[in-house]
Write a protein that holds these residues in place. Sequence first.
Motif: not given
Length: 187
Positions: A51, A63-66, A69-72, A92
């Motif tokens: 990233s 945008l990192v997703s696992s 968690r998700v991080a933008l 959200s």
Amino acid sequence: MRVIGITGWSGAGKTTLIKRIIPRLIGRGLSVSTVKHAHHGFDVDHPGKDSYAHRVAGATEVLVSSPLRVALMQELRGAPEPELHALLTRLSPVDLVLVEGFKREPHPKLEVHRGVVGKPYLFPGDADIVAIASDGEVADATVAEAAITVLPLDDVQAIVDVLVDRAIPLDEAIARGRAAAAAAGAA
């Protein structure tokens, strides 16, 4: 979604208080998100990560997703820092958003004050401060005149009660922010 801020000078204990508040709010069955203002540059990404390589290569958003968690991450690349009302629209839905910092943004706030920091109270110059949590006696005529609630900093339950009671709906927080931005642009 409702919004309320926690404000105060650096070192006053805002983050420490928020760490104590969140479990109490969750214990009441509320979902909670936070928005934290950093006065300095910060990085959540590091060299050696894919990233990071994407951002350094020029990507505006990564945008990192696992499964956890998700991080933008968004690179501003010279654009101005988003104002609070714009950031709130990105969250959200939750029951309550706690805003740490953003002293100058228009939303209801609880001021955290510790005498050892040696800084003056913020409330006389900020009409959005609805309560004060202090480690000492607040002996100021302005408090009585303004009818500001004063709480002991260690009375977390009373602080939580005030935060829940004084939080405003998200759409009102966004409208306040937009109105302030428009007024600043007209000045």
